[in-house]
Design an enzyme around this catalytic site. Structure first.
Site, PDB file in Angstrom:
ATOM      1  CG  ASP A 192      35.649  26.890 -72.383  1.00  0.00           C
ATOM      2  OD1 ASP A 192      35.674  27.722 -71.444  1.00  0.00           O
ATOM      3  OD2 ASP A 192      34.923  27.039 -73.377  1.00  0.00           O
TER       4      ASP A 192
HETATM    5  C1  BGC Z   1      33.571  30.155 -72.310  1.00  0.00           C
HETATM    6  C2  BGC Z   1      34.939  30.733 -72.599  1.00  0.00           C
HETATM    7  C3  BGC Z   1      35.308  31.726 -71.533  1.00  0.00           C
HETATM    8  C4  BGC Z   1      35.267  31.036 -70.189  1.00  0.00           C
HETATM    9  C5  BGC Z   1      35.645  31.924 -69.035  1.00  0.00           C
HETATM   10  C6  BGC Z   1      33.426  29.668 -70.889  1.00  0.00           C
HETATM   11  O1  BGC Z   1      32.091  29.457 -70.572  1.00  0.00           O
HETATM   12  O2  BGC Z   1      33.289  29.123 -73.211  1.00  0.00           O
HETATM   13  O3  BGC Z   1      34.960  31.332 -73.867  1.00  0.00           O
HETATM   14  O4  BGC Z   1      36.552  32.289 -71.815  1.00  0.00           O
HETATM   15  O5  BGC Z   1      33.948  30.573 -69.961  1.00  0.00           O
HETATM   16  O6  BGC Z   1      34.641  32.820 -68.739  1.00  0.00           O
END
Ligand code: BGC
Length: 728
Positions: free
Chosen positions: A236
Site C-alpha cells: 500500500d
Molecule cells: C489506499 C489504497 C490506494 C492507494 C493509492 C492508499 O492510501 O489505502 O487503497 O490504492 O492509496 O492511492
C-alpha cells in the site's frame, strides 16, 4: 494463473543490471514503477480504484493535472455491487472497469477492495463488499475475471485484516488463526485462485507485529509458500517501513506518497544494502521475475504488445451496464401495506426532502474518489423519469457545513497527520456550531412545512464522503446533521413519507424505523444511481438487492465492539473470532434492525419441494450435495429472488456459528411462473479450520441445510448426515 514462457523472463534477467532491477521494484512516480527502456521493459502504470479510474495526478506530486480528458464512468461501489448478489453483475462491472482503465492507458487497476466489514464504523466500508467471506469469494472472482479480460491487472486489496482506519499505518492486529482462515483469507484466496488476480496489495496495518505490506508471515509464508502465488505483490502507498524486511518478504513493489522516489526503502537504501552484502541479490531477482511474469501475462513485452487489447472509457454501453447494476443494488428494507412503488398515474405533486436528494458523491471518499463524467442525483433521476408534468418540490431539510480546505493533499495528509487533521476538523466544527444551529432550524422548519402540505414525500437522508471516507472511522452509527430529528418531525406531519437512505455503511434507525412505512437503501451506486433509484421508487424496476451485511440496531450490539476491540491506537484484538456479522447476531439471538441477506420485492416468492441428494461415494475425498428447490413468483409483477443456503453443523468439536452462508443463486421469474433451482455443495461447505491439524476438517455427523430468503427468513430445511471425515 496463466502460464508464461519463463525462458523469456530469464533472458531479460540475464541482461538487467542491479540498478535497473532496483528501478523496477519501487515507485518512480506516484502511480508508476520504473521501466528499463534499453530492454523494452515499460513501467507498470497504476491507478485507483474500485469505483472507476481515478483522475490523473502529476508524476511526483499530488497536484491534479486538471485537464478534461480524465473524466470517467463512475461505477457502483463494491457495497452496491455486493448487494446485487449477482455473479454476472460482478463480471459485467469488472469488464467495464478493466476497459476504462485500459482506455486510460493503465496496466494495473488498484481494485477491488474486499476487506471484511467487521464494524459498522470502518471509514472504508463503502469500498468493500460484505461481512461474509462466502459472498465475497463468489463475487470477487467474476469481478476480477471481467477486469482482466482487458489485458489489465486487477490489484485485490488490502491483505489482510485491514478493518479500521484509525491508526491505520501502525495498528497491530491480533486475530486467531482459525478466524484468519475462515473469515479473512477466503476472499483473497478466491481472488488469486479462481479470479487469477495478476497483482495483490498488502495492507497498511500490522498483523502479529509485522506491517502487512512487508510481512514475512503474510507475504512469504502464506501468499508465496502456501498459496503458491507467482503474480506481483504491491505495497500500500507508504506501507513499507524497513528495507531489509521488505526486501526479504514476498513483496515485489514498494509504492508510496512522496516524490523522493530514490529514497524509498526499496530504492537507494536497498541498492546500498545489496552492494555491501547485507541483503542478497536473489531477493530482488525473485521480485523481478514476478513483475516480468505479470507483464508477460498482460502482453506488455516485445512483440506481444501488438496483440494487447485496447480499452475505452465513457462509452454509452458502459453507462447502460452501470444503470443495470445500480438498479439491482437498491434494497427495499421495509414496505408496509405496499406503500411503494409510487403510482405515477395518481401522483400530482411530489416533494423530495433532504440533501442526499441533490448531493453528488463521486468526488469523495479518499483514493476511491472519481472524476465522474456525470452523476445523476436522486432528484435529477426522479425528474428524468417523471416526464415533466408532475411538479417536484425540493427542500434541503438538513444543513451540511462547507468543508475547510486543507493545505496538504488528502492522501499525504491521511498518512502523516491523521490526528492533526481530525483535531482541525473538530475545531472547525466547533467554530461553526452556532451558525449550524441557526441554519439547521431554518431548513428543518421549511422541510416540515413542505411535508405537511404535500401528499407524497420522499425523504432523502444518509451519509456522504465526509463520513464514509478513507483515513478516518466514524465515531458512532448515528446519522449526522441532525437527520434523526428531521426524519421524526417529517414523519410526524406526514406519516406516509418514504425514507430513502443513501450511505456506505449502516446507520442507527431506531428512533424512526417503526414509524416509517417504507424504507429503501442505496449504497453509492455510481453515475446512474439517481435514475436507478427513481425507477425503483416508481415501480419501473422491481427491487432485488439484498443486504450483504447486517444492519445492527445499535453499535454496542456489533461483535467487534461488544466482544472485540475496534478503533484503538496501537493494538486491536479480534476477540469475537469467527463470530463476525450474522454469525454472531444469529448465534447469540441479538435483535437486529435488518438481517444479512434481507431485501424485499414488489412481488412475493414461494419456496417448495426441497430435495437434497447426498453422494459420498462417487468422488474421491469429496462429497456431492445436490439441493433442488422450486421457487414460484406468487405476485403480479416479474421479479428476482436471491435464494440463500445456510449450513448448520449440528454437533461440532469446536464452537461454530449457528449457520453459515454456503451457496446462493439469483433467479428472475415472471409472475405466476416457477423455476427449479439447483445448488451444489461440496466438502468446502461443511468444514471448519482445525488449528491442530492445520487444515479444514469436516467432522462426520448431521448438518442442517436451510434454504432462506435472508439469514433470518428460513423457508425450507432438511438435515443430512455425512458419514465420512474430509479434510481440505
Ligand atoms: C489506499 C489504497 C490506494 C492507494 C493509492 C492508499 O492510501 O489505502 O487503497 O490504492 O492509496 O492511492
Amino acid at each position: 494463473m496463466k502460464k508464461v514462457d519463463e525462458t523469456r523472463i530469464e533472458e531479460l534477467m540475464s541482461q538487467l543490471t542491479l540498478e535497473e532491477k532496483i528501478d523496477m521494484i519501487h515507485g518512480a512516480g506516484l502511480f508508476e514503477t520504473g521501466g528499463v527502456p534499453r530492454l523494452g521493459i515499460p513501467p507498470l502504470k497504476m491507478s485507483d480504484g474500485p469505483m472507476g479510474v481515478r483522475k490523473e495526478f502529476a508524476r511526483d506530486s499530488w497536484i491534479n493535472i486538471g485537464t478534461t480528458d480524465d473524466y470517467v464512468s463512475y461505477l457502483p461501489s463494491n457495497s452496491a455491487l455486493a448487494s446485487t448478489w449477482s455473479r454476472d453483475m460482478a463480471y459485467q462491472t469488472g469488464k467495464i472497469l478493466g476497459a476504462e482503465a485500459r482506455g486510460r492507458g493503465k496496466d494495473v487497476i488498484l481494485a477491488p477492495g474486499i476487506n471484511i466489514k467487521r464494524s459498522p464504523l470502518c471509514g472504508r466500508n463503502f469500498e468493500y463488499m460484505s461481512e461474509d467471506p462466502r459472498l465475497v469469494e463468489e463475487m470477487v472472482a467474476p469481478l476480477i475475471k471481467g477486469i482482466q479480460e482487458n489485458d489489465l491487472a486487477a490489484c485485490v486489496k488490502h491483505l489482510a485484516v485491514n478493518n479500521q482506519e484509525t491508526d491505520r499505518l501502525a495498528v497491530d492486529t491480533y486475530v486467531d488463526e482459525r478466524t484468519l482462515r475462515e473469515i479473512y483469507f477466503p476472499g483473497f484466496i478466491a481472488a488469486l485462485d479462481k479470479g487469477e488476480s495478476h497483482t495483490i496489495m498488502g495492507a497498511y496495518n500490522r498483523l502479529y507485529g509485522e506491517h502487512c505490506s512487508q510481512s514475512r508471515y503474510l507475504l512469504t509464508k502464506i501468499v508465496r509458500d502456501e498459496w503458491g502465488y507467482d503474480g506481483a505483490v504491491v505495497s500500500d502507498w507508504g506501507g513499507v517501513h524497513d528495507t531489509k524486511e521488505a526486501a526479504e518478504s514476498g513483496l515485489d513493489i514498494e509504492m508510496s506518497v512522496t516524490g523522493d522516489f530514490n529514497n524509498y526503502y526499496m530504492a537507494n537504501p536497498l541498492l546500498k544494502a545489496v552492494r555491501n552484502g547485507e541483503i542478497k541479490e536473489e531477493c530482488i531477482d525473485k521480485k523481478i521475475r514476478n513483475i516480468l511474469r505479470t507483464m508477460l501475462r498482460l502482453n506488455m513485452l516485445g512483440e506481444d504488445r501488438k496483440n494487447r487489447k485496447v480499452g475505452t472509457y465513457n462509452s454509452p454501453a458502459h453507462r447502460e451496464a452501470i444503470l443495470a447494476c445500480a438498479e439491482e443494488s437498491i434494497i427495499l428494507l421495509k414496505n408496509e401495506n405496499n406503500r411503494l412503488p409510487l403510482k405515477k398515474d395518481s401522483l400530482d405533486t411530489l416533494a423530495i426532502i433532504g440533501q442526499n436528494g441533490e448531493r453528488l458523491h463521486a468526488g469523495g471518499g479518499g483514493s476511491a474518489e472519481i472524476k465522474a463524467l456525470y452523476e445523476i442525483s436522486p432528484l435529477l433521476g426522479m425528474k428524468m423519469e417523471l416526464g415533466g408534468d408532475i411538479p417536484v418540490k425540493y427542500a434541503k431539510g438538513y444543513y451540511v457545513p462547507s468543508k475547510k480546505e486543507r493545505k496538504l493533499n488528502w492522501q499525504q495528509d491521511s498518512l502523516e497527520n491523521q490526528e492533526a487533521a481530525k483535531e482541525e476538523a473538530r475545531l472547525y466544527a466547533e467554530k461553526l456550531k452556532e451558525e449550524i444551529k441557526i441554519r439547521q432550524e431554518e431548513l428543518l422548519s421549511e422541510a416540515v412545512q413542505l411535508a405537511r402540505e404535500t401528499k407524497e414525500v420522499i425523504l432523502m437522508v444518509g451519509l456522504d464522503h465526509d463520513h464514509d471516507i478513507e483515513g478516518r472511522d466514524r465515531n458512532d452509527m448515528k446519522l449526522p446533521y441532525d437527520q434523526d430529528r428531521l426524519i421524526n418531525e417529517v414523519l410526524a406531519v406526514n406519516p406516509n413519507t418514504i425514507v430513502v437512505v443513501v450511505a456506505g455503511s449502516p446507520v442507527e434507525m431506531n428512533s424512526w424505523v417503526d414509524n416509517a412505512k417504507a424504507i429503501a437503501w442505496s449504497y453509492y451506486a455510481g453515475m446512474e444511481g439517481g435514475r436507478a433509484l427513481a425507477k425503483v421508487l416508481l415501480g419501473d424496476v422491481n427491487p432485488s438487492g439484498k443486504l450483504a451485511e447486517t444492519f445492527p440496531k445499535k453499535l454496542d450490539d456489533s461483535p467487534a465492539h461488544k466482544l472485540g476491540e475496534f478503533g484503538n491506537y496501537g493494538k486491536v484484538t479480534y476477540n469475537e473470532g469467527v463470530y463476525v456479522g450474522y454469525r454472531y447476531y444469529d448465534s447469540y439471538d441479538i435483535d437486529v434492525e435488518f438481517p444479512f441477506g434481507h431485501g424485499l420485492s414488489y412481488t412475493t416468492f414461494e419456496y417448495s419441494d426441497l430435495v437434497i441428494k447426498l453422494d459420498e461415494t462417487s468422488m474421491e475425498d469429496d462429497v456431492n450435495v445436490g439441493i433442488r428447490i422450486t421457487i414460484r413468483n406468487t405476485g403480479t409483477v416479474s421479479g428476482a429472488e436471491v435464494v440463500q443456503i445456510y449450513v448448520t453443523d449440528k454437533e461440532a468439536s469446536v464452537s461454530r456459528p449457528v449457520h453459515e452462508l454456503k451457496g446462493f443463486t439469483k433467479v428472475y421469474i415472471e409472475p405466476g411462473k416457477e423455476q427449479v433451482v439447483d445448488i451444489k455443495l461440496h466438502k468446502g461447505s461443511f468444514g471448519f479450520y482445525d488449528i491442530n491439524k492445520h487444515s479444514f476438517v469436516v467432522e462426520p455427523g448431521d448438518f442442517k441445510i436451510q434454504v432462506s430468503s435472508s439469514s433470518r427468513d428460513i423457508r425450507l430445511s432438511k438435515t443430512i448426515r455425512l458419514n465420512k471425515e474430509y479434510t481440505y
